[in-house]
Design an enzyme around this catalytic site. Structure first.
Site, mmCIF file in Angstrom:
data_model
loop_
_atom_site.group_PDB
_atom_site.id
_atom_site.type_symbol
_atom_site.label_atom_id
_atom_site.label_comp_id
_atom_site.label_asym_id
_atom_site.label_seq_id
_atom_site.Cartn_x
_atom_site.Cartn_y
_atom_site.Cartn_z
ATOM 1 N N GLU A 320 0.797 -1.321 0.059
ATOM 2 C CA GLU A 320 0.142 0.067 0.067
ATOM 3 C C GLU A 320 0.981 1.379 -0.082
ATOM 4 O O GLU A 320 1.814 1.283 0.954
ATOM 5 C CB GLU A 320 -1.021 0.014 1.397
ATOM 6 C CG GLU A 320 -2.031 -1.130 1.457
ATOM 7 C CD GLU A 320 -2.606 -0.947 2.421
ATOM 8 O OE1 GLU A 320 -3.886 -1.601 2.461
ATOM 9 O OE2 GLU A 320 -2.096 -0.583 3.535
ATOM 10 N N CYS A 321 0.654 2.105 -0.838
ATOM 11 C CA CYS A 321 1.503 3.473 -1.004
ATOM 12 C C CYS A 321 2.900 3.373 -0.861
ATOM 13 O O CYS A 321 3.527 2.960 -1.845
ATOM 14 C CB CYS A 321 0.782 4.456 0.053
ATOM 15 S SG CYS A 321 0.981 6.049 -0.249
ATOM 16 N N GLY A 322 3.570 3.759 0.204
ATOM 17 C CA GLY A 322 4.959 3.478 0.200
ATOM 18 C C GLY A 322 5.420 2.047 0.089
ATOM 19 O O GLY A 322 6.410 1.814 -0.609
#
Length: 440
Positions: A320-322
């Site tokens: 997720e994201c990072g």
């Protein structure tokens, strides 16, 4: 059930985080077992709550979770606590778009929690009465039960305000300016709790001196009980192991996600990609965080070099994201391109401006992540996919990666800008995929 109180503000930056953390610290110093919560999808404030209360803080968000989920979460997590303290988000009535959804007020109504309103009174006296009247009467179903005056100039200033306020809403505290109890911020919000040593004695003393804690405790009320007849999932004995990246680069996680993974039979092993760790596991989960601050360490990391082999072997990997940025082929920062795990055919570039912020909704049509997902996105970066990249989330709300799509998929791995919550994320499917991999 444990009594609860919600600390809200008139607007962002009014001091509700300091007040919430201070009340948690002061009550904990009185040897009370304080269960902390945070309204909204925030990952950072809960780390401070957890450090102070020594109990995992949990998020309450009426967009990502339905009302019964929230009530059951509180019932489950606070049953052995003495009091629950809930930190609000933004202004009391601020929700998604122009609705009450995901606001502090909505959460307060769902669980029946009284609200203590924090007001920044700098430069005001009698006008505070008009503010309090508006906030207390705007929605009659919201119980504004007390008020904390923040940044008062003097005792005389505080008394002038108290004399002008309606008597039915007590002033439970008046705080002078104190820069020593604030928490520094960066581009994604406050610093994580692990990056700042809390002087809990100083924080608790400040609150004890300026807030009537007995009044706060007396205002707390038992939350509304769940009414659904649907039974929660019974935990099963762990028979699969999932590695969770946990260090300064990857640190944005919901406690509910860990609980749900364990509930479906997963043992969790935390490891540090920065340190090059990679435990013997059947699947990997990489949350968001600050990979851009540790980009050189990550480029050299043994973990980075081995993730693609694991992915191509079929190990389920979710990011997720990072975590998604880390799983791309490269990450460009200040015109320097750093090699990343290369699981997905895409490149990420850090930007100087906010690219996306807000709640999200997506229709997922992948192998093991499918259905409607509700979550949140917040990032200062863009990701450019190769022509052959597969994107399996159709964004109904939110920006995603590109062209209204999110959810990069390759091998048995999938990752997105979207942070999902286990209230809608198919945790059981992910664990089952890891289980299938373990039995090969």
């Amino acid at each position: 059930m444990t009594k609860s109180v919600l600390i809200a503000g008139t607007h962002s930056g009014v001091g509700k985080t300091t007040v919430s953390m201070g009340i948690m610290a002061a009550l904990s110093k009185r040897n009370l077992r304080v269960q902390p919560y945070k309204v909204g999808p925030d990952y950072i404030d809960p780390t401070h709550h957890t450090a102070i209360c020594r109990r995992p803080s949990r998020n309450l968000d009426t967009y990502m979770m339905d009302e019964e989920y929230i009530r059951r979460s509180i019932e489950h997590s606070s049953n052995d606590a003495d009091i629950s303290v809930i930190e609000g988000v933004m202004g009391l009535y601020d929700g998604v778009d122009s609705t009450e959804i995901s606001s502090s007020a909505h959460v307060a109504k769902v669980i029946g929690a009284p609200v203590i309103l924090v007001v920044n009174v700098h430069g005001m006296s009698r006008s505070v009465g008009a503010i309090l009247k508006g906030y207390s009467e705007y929605d009659k179903d919201v119980n504004v039960a007390g008020v904390v005056l923040n940044k008062v100039g003097s005792q005389r200033h505080a008394q002038m305000i108290k004399d002008a306020l309606p008597p039915e809403i007590p002033v439970v505290g008046a705080l002078p300016k104190n820069k020593d109890v604030s928490v520094p911020s960066r581009h994604l919000g406050l610093h994580m709790a692990s990056e700042k040593d809390h002087n809990l004695d100083e924080l608790a003393e400040f609150i004890e001196e300026n807030i009537d804690l007995d009044a706060v405790v007396s205002l707390a009320r038992e939350p509304a009980k769940p009414v659904s007849s649907v039974k929660s999932v019974s935990s099963v004995e762990p028979d699969v192991t999932i590695g969770v990246g946990m260090d300064s680069a990857f640190c944005f996680y919901y406690q509910d996600m860990f609980d749900s993974l364990r509930q479906y039979g997963a043992e969790i092993k935390f490891f540090s990609p920065i340190q090059g760790e990679l435990p013997d596991v059947d699947g990997i989960y990489l949350g968001g965080g600050y990979p851009e601050l540790y980009i050189e360490e990550l480029e050299k990391s043994r973990t980075t070099h081995e993730l693609k082999n694991l992915a191509s072997d079929g190990m389920p990997i979710y990011g997720e994201c990072g975590g998604m940025q880390y799983l791309c082929s490269s990450y460009e920062i200040d015109d320097v391109e750093y090699k990343m795990a290369d699981v997905f055919p895409a490149k990420t570039r850090k930007t100087d401006r906010l690219i996306a912020l807000g709640h999200t909704k997506a229709k997922a049509s992948g192998d093991f992540i499918k259905g409607t997902l509700l979550g949140h996105e917040f990032h200062y970066s863009t990701t450019e996919c190769s022509r052959d990249a597969k994107l399996e989330y159709e964004m109904i709300r939110g920006k995603g990666i590109e062209d209204g799509k999110d959810g990069l998929a390759e091998y048995n791995s999938i990752a997105s800008y979207m942070h999902a919550h286990p209230a809608t994320f198919p945790v059981d499917n992910f664990v089952e995929k890891c289980r299938e991999y373990s039995k090969r």
